[in-house]
Write an enzyme that holds these catalytic residues in place. Structure first.
Site, mmCIF file in Angstrom:
data_model
loop_
_atom_site.group_PDB
_atom_site.id
_atom_site.type_symbol
_atom_site.label_atom_id
_atom_site.label_comp_id
_atom_site.label_asym_id
_atom_site.label_seq_id
_atom_site.Cartn_x
_atom_site.Cartn_y
_atom_site.Cartn_z
ATOM 1 N NE ARG A 258 -3.734 -2.301 2.348
ATOM 2 C CZ ARG A 258 -4.666 -2.582 3.278
ATOM 3 N NH1 ARG A 258 -4.869 -1.729 4.273
ATOM 4 N NH2 ARG A 258 -5.375 -3.687 3.194
ATOM 5 N NE ARG A 273 -1.542 5.309 8.756
ATOM 6 C CZ ARG A 273 -2.853 5.111 8.630
ATOM 7 N NH1 ARG A 273 -3.347 4.750 7.473
ATOM 8 N NH2 ARG A 273 -3.668 5.276 9.654
ATOM 9 C CD GLU A 345 -8.819 -1.295 10.363
ATOM 10 O OE1 GLU A 345 -8.843 -2.186 9.488
ATOM 11 O OE2 GLU A 345 -8.941 -0.076 10.111
ATOM 12 C CB SER A 348 -11.929 -4.458 8.951
ATOM 13 O OG SER A 348 -11.303 -4.636 7.694
ATOM 14 N NE ARG A 385 -2.024 -1.335 11.303
ATOM 15 C CZ ARG A 385 -2.861 -0.407 10.835
ATOM 16 N NH1 ARG A 385 -4.022 -0.210 11.441
ATOM 17 N NH2 ARG A 385 -2.547 0.296 9.767
#
Length: 423
Positions: A258, A273, A345, A348, A385
């Site tokens: 990403r 991140r 987070e 999800s 993460r």
């Protein structure tokens, strides 16, 4: 892509969904107009083609001298059919272009608004406290000689890293634990491609508002996936699959990429991140009427995983404006990160209903014998993460880390991650 029948019969439902997302309801009117033009163009083409077929039979039965007189009419009619076909094709492309800008219709109960308008469904576990100054995950990782950001930046640039020694082992252990759990729940393991064609990336809905977060290789016209969801959604594209006997469930293990566009200055420390990470993603193809129950099942698997790792977390019902275009509902599971004094987070799970399947033409055969789009769902069961929350939650005063009991078998029975100076 939204259901064209729903668009025609219940445009108010789609407009309400657009408003809840913070998107333009005017797109719905534009789509309705384009749909009307498209359908009229198709009807005119089919009428002319039927006329052409009938005229062809007349010509075939005509006497030789009469056929010569009909040639000009045949050519004129053929030209009109060709023109009508092009008009219908152009109208279909215009409709497709407009309707692809409309996000999936949200499920009743999804909160309206943006990133901060979520609803907390529950908080699980006690917030960890320490009788010593807590270290953040990067400091702990450096004490353990498990995370090397400096050399990651030297070799690849900012937000790249090395997981070293026990850090590498910890990620592999976490992923293997997740894979075992997924397989026990009926998921078939897949190691997926991380480069996909534009039509697959587009089909999953990742080339919309957040397309600037996706890495593109122009020379090959391929995209690097930010989640194996993309490759998993493409796995059965252009196929009719059998979900009448039960859902097809896959667990995709892949490296993810990403660009994190627009996140400059946010979570730049450590591995929260980053541009590259590993992930195990659950993905389901299922009958649409069973999708909401499957969504709850995916969430329960995620929660069981976090509980087994001794992490405190909360589950939130994500607001419509933060769903992304494909999801009709998304639950985020956020673990407590002690040094940030906040939930962050970790995972999800999204119910994409038939949105992706319509774009990728993935169907099943109903009891009537007709085909219809399947529903697709996804949910992360482990990712790099998670190491952040594990290190910070289970840290000890001397910089060592207690290994969660459920993870120990995947680390050869290791109970404590010791500082590098002790090894």
């Amino acid at each position: 892509m939204i259901d064209p029948v729903l668009l025609r019969d219940h445009p108010a439902v789609i407009k309400a969904s657009q408003e809840a997302r913070g998107d333009s309801p005017a797109l719905v009117d534009a789509a309705l107009e384009a749909d009307g033009i498209r359908r009229a163009a198709i009807s005119e083409f089919e009428r002319l083609r039927a006329e052409q077929n009938a005229f062809g039979k007349r010509v075939a039965q005509a006497a030789p001298d009469e056929k010569k007189a009909l040639v000009a009419e045949v050519q004129q009619l053929a030209a009109r059919v060709k023109e009508a076909n092009q008009t219908a094709t152009d109208a279909a492309a215009r409709f497709d272009e407009i309707v692809r800008g409309i996000g999936n219709v949200i499920i009743d109960g999804v909160p309206a608004g943006g990133e901060d308008d979520f609803v907390t469904l529950r908080e699980v576990g006690e917030i960890p406290t320490f009788d010593f100054p807590a270290r953040d995950h990067l400091e702990i990782g450096e004490i353990l000689d498990a995370i090397d950001m400096g050399r990651g930046a030297k070799v690849s640039g900012a937000r790249f890293y090395y997981l070293k020694g026990i850090g590498a082992r910890l990620e592999i252990a976490l992923m293997n634990m997740a894979l075992d759990r997924a397989m026990a729940a009926g998921f078939i393991p897949l190691i997926t491609p991380t480069l996909v064609k534009p039509e697959i990336m587009q089909g999953t809905g990742f080339l919309g508002a957040h397309s600037d977060e996706v890495y593109h290789l122009p020379k090959e016209d391929l995209y690097l996936t930010g989640t194996s969801e993309v490759a998993l959604a493409g796995y059965h594209s252009d196929e009719i699959i059998d979900v009448e006997k039960g859902p097809l469930r896959y667990a995709g293990w892949s490296t993810c990429y990403r660009s994190e566009a627009g996140s400059h200055g946010k979570d730049t420390r450590g591995i929260i991140r980053v541009h590259q990470f590993n992930k195990l993603e659950m993905f389901c193809y299922i009958r649409p009427d069973a999708a909401e129950a499957e969504h709850a099942r995916l969430l329960s698997l995620q929660e069981e995983m976090l509980q087994s790792l001794g992490l405190s977390y909360r589950v939130i019902d994500t607001a419509a404006g933060d769903l992304g275009s494909s999801a009709a509902r998304k639950f985020d599971v956020e673990a407590w990160v002690p040094t940030q004094n906040a939930y962050r987070e970790l995972t999800s799970t999204s119910n994409c209903t038939t949105f992706q399947a319509r774009r990728l033409d993935t169907r099943y055969r109903t009891e009537s014998g007709k085909t219809a789009p399947v529903a697709t769902l996804n949910g992360t069961l482990a990712t790099t993460r998670w190491i952040v929350a594990i290190l910070e939650t289970h840290q000890l005063e001397d910089g060592s880390v207690r290994v969660p009991e459920a993870l120990r078998p995947y680390l050869g029975g290791l109970e404590i991650l010791e500082p590098a100076t002790r090894r």
